[in-house]
Design an enzyme around this catalytic site. Structure first.
Site, mmCIF file in Angstrom:
data_model
loop_
_atom_site.group_PDB
_atom_site.id
_atom_site.type_symbol
_atom_site.label_atom_id
_atom_site.label_comp_id
_atom_site.label_asym_id
_atom_site.label_seq_id
_atom_site.Cartn_x
_atom_site.Cartn_y
_atom_site.Cartn_z
ATOM 1 C CG ASP A 159 -1.606 -1.344 1.399
ATOM 2 O OD1 ASP A 159 -2.464 -1.654 0.571
ATOM 3 O OD2 ASP A 159 -1.270 -2.097 2.334
ATOM 4 C CG HIS A 187 -3.104 -5.218 3.325
ATOM 5 N ND1 HIS A 187 -2.729 -4.372 2.302
ATOM 6 C CD2 HIS A 187 -3.407 -6.391 2.730
ATOM 7 C CE1 HIS A 187 -2.797 -5.012 1.145
ATOM 8 N NE2 HIS A 187 -3.219 -6.238 1.383
HETATM 9 N N1 LIG Z 1 -0.463 -8.154 2.410
HETATM 10 C C1 LIG Z 1 -0.478 -7.918 1.096
HETATM 11 O O1 LIG Z 1 -0.194 -6.789 0.661
HETATM 12 C C2 LIG Z 1 -0.820 -9.000 0.102
HETATM 13 C C3 LIG Z 1 -0.635 -8.774 -1.263
HETATM 14 C C4 LIG Z 1 -0.961 -9.771 -2.174
HETATM 15 C C5 LIG Z 1 -1.469 -10.976 -1.727
HETATM 16 N N2 LIG Z 1 -1.648 -11.179 -0.396
HETATM 17 C C6 LIG Z 1 -2.145 -12.469 0.111
HETATM 18 O O2 LIG Z 1 -1.091 -13.437 0.047
HETATM 19 C C7 LIG Z 1 -1.664 -14.738 0.065
HETATM 20 C C8 LIG Z 1 -1.018 -15.622 -1.011
HETATM 21 O O3 LIG Z 1 -1.321 -15.129 -2.287
HETATM 22 P P1 LIG Z 1 -0.904 -15.931 -3.611
HETATM 23 O O4 LIG Z 1 -1.367 -15.110 -4.765
HETATM 24 O O5 LIG Z 1 0.514 -16.350 -3.542
HETATM 25 O O6 LIG Z 1 -1.854 -17.205 -3.477
HETATM 26 P P2 LIG Z 1 -1.691 -18.637 -4.180
HETATM 27 O O7 LIG Z 1 -3.000 -19.338 -4.005
HETATM 28 O O8 LIG Z 1 -1.102 -18.508 -5.534
HETATM 29 O O9 LIG Z 1 -0.604 -19.347 -3.272
HETATM 30 C C9 LIG Z 1 -0.832 -19.665 -1.945
HETATM 31 C C10 LIG Z 1 -0.010 -20.895 -1.628
HETATM 32 O O10 LIG Z 1 -0.108 -21.148 -0.245
HETATM 33 C C11 LIG Z 1 -0.159 -22.542 -0.070
HETATM 34 N N3 LIG Z 1 -0.711 -22.827 1.261
HETATM 35 C C12 LIG Z 1 -2.010 -22.884 1.627
HETATM 36 N N4 LIG Z 1 -2.112 -23.231 2.920
HETATM 37 C C13 LIG Z 1 -0.850 -23.375 3.387
HETATM 38 C C14 LIG Z 1 -0.293 -23.733 4.635
HETATM 39 N N5 LIG Z 1 -1.072 -24.018 5.684
HETATM 40 N N6 LIG Z 1 1.041 -23.803 4.738
HETATM 41 C C15 LIG Z 1 1.831 -23.540 3.681
HETATM 42 N N7 LIG Z 1 1.380 -23.206 2.462
HETATM 43 C C16 LIG Z 1 0.049 -23.120 2.316
HETATM 44 C C17 LIG Z 1 -1.004 -23.040 -1.228
HETATM 45 O O11 LIG Z 1 -0.787 -24.422 -1.481
HETATM 46 C C18 LIG Z 1 -0.503 -22.164 -2.353
HETATM 47 O O12 LIG Z 1 0.572 -22.750 -3.071
HETATM 48 C C19 LIG Z 1 -3.176 -14.525 -0.110
HETATM 49 O O13 LIG Z 1 -3.808 -14.594 1.156
HETATM 50 C C20 LIG Z 1 -3.257 -13.120 -0.663
HETATM 51 O O14 LIG Z 1 -4.520 -12.521 -0.395
HETATM 52 C C21 LIG Z 1 -1.321 -10.221 0.514
HETATM 53 O O1 LIG Z 2 -6.241 -7.243 -2.553
HETATM 54 C C1 LIG Z 2 -5.967 -8.420 -2.343
HETATM 55 O O2 LIG Z 2 -6.799 -9.246 -1.955
HETATM 56 C C2 LIG Z 2 -4.562 -8.894 -2.567
HETATM 57 C C3 LIG Z 2 -3.592 -8.014 -1.873
HETATM 58 O O3 LIG Z 2 -3.897 -7.877 -0.508
HETATM 59 C C4 LIG Z 2 -3.422 -6.674 -2.546
HETATM 60 O O4 LIG Z 2 -3.492 -5.652 -1.858
HETATM 61 O O5 LIG Z 2 -3.171 -6.651 -3.761
#
Ligand SMILES: NC(=O)c1ccc[n+]([C@@H]2O[C@H](COP(=O)([O-])OP(=O)(O)OC[C@H]3O[C@@H](n4cnc5c(N)ncnc54)[C@H](O)[C@@H]3O)[C@@H](O)[C@H]2O)c1
Ligand SMILES: O=C(O)C[C@H](O)C(=O)O
Length: 327
Positions: A159, A187
Site C-alpha cells: 500500500d 491492510h
Molecule cells: N499483504 C499484502 O499486501 C498482500 C498482497 C498480495 C497478496 N496477499 C495475500 O497473500 C496470500 C497468497 O497469495 P498468492 O497469490 O501467492 O496465493 P496462491 O493461491 O497462488 O498461493 C498460496 C499458496 O499457499 C499454499 N498454502 C495454503 N495453505 C498453506 C499452509 N497451511 N502452509 C503452507 N502453504 C500453504 C497453497 O498451497 C498455495 O501454493 C493470499 O492470502 C493473498 O490474499 C497479501
Molecule cells: O487485494 C488483495 O486481496 C490482494 C492483496 O492484498 C493486494 O493488496 O493486492
C-alpha cells in the site's frame, strides 16, 4: 563471506512464492553479500510443484543460495529461521473483502505461530503477507508466547509503494522524489494513506494536489488498488506483493536511510492513541534490525477520524479470532 541465514517462506509454490524466492536468492532482500538457505513450506499436495520451483532455483546457479529445504511440516520449515515470510493462504476473489478470508485462513496462523515459537531463532523477523495480514500476524504472535511480540509484523508496504507511485504520477514526479507517506492501520479498504507529512521534491505534497482529489480519488484508489488488480488480472497481485515483501524485510534488516520512513504493520504500543496490541500500520524507521515508530506527527481532525476507523476494524477482527489465540 558471511555465514548463511535461514529464510522460511510459506506458500512457496504459490503465485507470490514464485515471484519472491528468486529475488531472495539473488540478494535483493538481505544484500549481495548475504548467503541464504531457503526453507520452504507447502501443503502436501503442492510438494511436487514446489520440487519444480526448487529445480528452477538450482538452475539459476545463484551465488548466494546456500541450500534449500522443502517440507509440509512447519516444525521443519521454521527450524532456526532468522526470517519468516508467511505467504501461504488463500487469496480473495472479486467481490470479497480481505477480512472475508479470516475464516478460511485464520486457522493456518496459530499452528505456524506455535512452530515459530518452538523452533525459530529467538530474534526471528516474521512478516505476514497472507490475508487478512494484520490479524493473521496477531494470531501467529498470540501463539508464540516465548518470543518478543515485536518479532511479528504485517505487510502494508505494498500500500505504501502504491501510495508513493500514485502521488508521483499525479504530480509528474518520480516515486523516489516522494517522502513521508504513511499507511496507517489495516491492510484493507479502511487503511488511511496519509499525505499530511508527505513531500514531493521537498515541498509539501498537499500544496501540489487539491483536497478534492486527495479525499475522493487518491485515498479510495489506494485503498481499492488490490481489488482493481484482481479485476484486471483475474488474480490477486503477486509480483508487486513479492516486491513489497522484499522491501519490508530489507528495511527491517538493513535499516532505513537518513530521515526516510516506511510503513509497517506492527504491534501497537498505544502510540497515536491506538489500542495497544493490534497489528497496526505505522510510520517507522529501522536501525540495527529494530523498528521504531516515528513520533510527534501532527494528527488533524481529518486524519483522526480515519486512524480511528481503521483501528475499529482491527479491534473487530481481533474480537472475531480470539478463540484462535494460544493459552
Ligand atoms: N499483504 C499484502 O499486501 C498482500 C498482497 C498480495 C497478496 N496477499 C495475500 O497473500 C496470500 C497468497 O497469495 P498468492 O497469490 O501467492 O496465493 P496462491 O493461491 O497462488 O498461493 C498460496 C499458496 O499457499 C499454499 N498454502 C495454503 N495453505 C498453506 C499452509 N497451511 N502452509 C503452507 N502453504 C500453504 C497453497 O498451497 C498455495 O501454493 C493470499 O492470502 C493473498 O490474499 C497479501
Ligand atoms: O487485494 C488483495 O486481496 C490482494 C492483496 O492484498 C493486494 O493488496 O493486492
Amino acid at each position: 563471506m558471511k555465514a548463511p541465514v535461514r529464510v522460511a517462506v510459506t506458500g512457496a509454490a504459490g503465485q507470490i512464492g514464485y515471484a519472491l524466492l528468486f529475488r531472495i536468492a539473488s540478494g535483493d532482500m538481505l544484500g549481495k553479500d548475504q548467503p541464504v538457505i531457503l526453507q520452504m513450506l507447502e501443503i502436501t499436495p503442492a510438494l511436487p510443484a514446489l520440487e519444480g520451483v526448487i529445480m528452477e532455483l538450482n538452475d539459476c546457479a545463484f551465488p548466494l543460495l546456500a541450500g534449500t529445504v522443502a517440507t509440509d511440516d512447519p516444525n521443519v520449515a521454521f527450524k532456526d529461521a532468522d526470517f519468516a515470510l508467511l505467504v501461504g493462504a488463500m487469496p480473495r476473489k472479486q467481490g470479497m473483502e480481505r477480512k472475508d478470508l479470516l475464516e478460511a485462513n485464520g486457522g493456518i496462523f496459530g499452528p505456524q505461530g506455535k512452530a515459530i515459537n518452538d523452533h525459530a531463532s529467538r530474534d526471528v523477523k516474521v512478516l505476514v503477507v497472507g490475508n487478512p495480514a494484520n490479524t493473521n500476524a496477531l494470531i501467529a504472535q498470540q501463539n508464540a508466547p516465548d518470543l518478543d511480540p515485536k518479532c511479528f509484523t504485517a505487510m502494508v508496504r505494498l500500500d505504501h509503494n502504491r501510495a508513493m507511485s500514485q502521488l508521483a504520477e499525479k504530480t509528474g514526479a518520480h516515486s523516489t522524489d516522494v517522502k513521508g507517506i504513511t499507511i496507517w492501520g489495516n491492510h484493507s479498504s479502511t487503511q488511511y494513506p496519509d499525505l499530511h507529512h508527505a513531500t514531493v521534491n521537498g515541498k509539501p505534497a498537499l500544496t501540489q494536489v487539491d483536497q478534492d482529489w486527495y479525499e475522493n480519488t487518491y485515498i479510495p484508489e489506494v485503498q481499492q488498488r488490490g481489488a482493481a488488480i484482481i479485476k484486471a488480472r483475474g488474480a490477486s497481485s503477486a509480483a508487486s506483493a513479492a516486491s513489497a515483501a522484499i522491501d519490508h524485510m530489507r528495511s527491517w534488516a538493513l535499516g532505513t536511510e537518513g530521515d526516510e520512513w516506511v510503513s509497517m504493520g506492527i504491534p501497537s504500543d498505544g502510540s497515536y492513541g491506538i489500542e495497544p496490541g493490534v497489528i497496526y500500520g505505522y510510520p517507522v524507521t529501522c536501525k540495527d534490525g529494530k523498528y521504531e515508530i516515528v513520533q510527534g506527527l501532527d494528527i488533524n481532525d481529518f486524519s483522526r477520524l480515519r486512524l480511528d476507523a481503521t483501528e475499529q476494524e482491527l479491534r473487530e477482527e481481533r474480537a472475531a479470532v480470539e478463540g484462535l489465540f494460544g493459552k
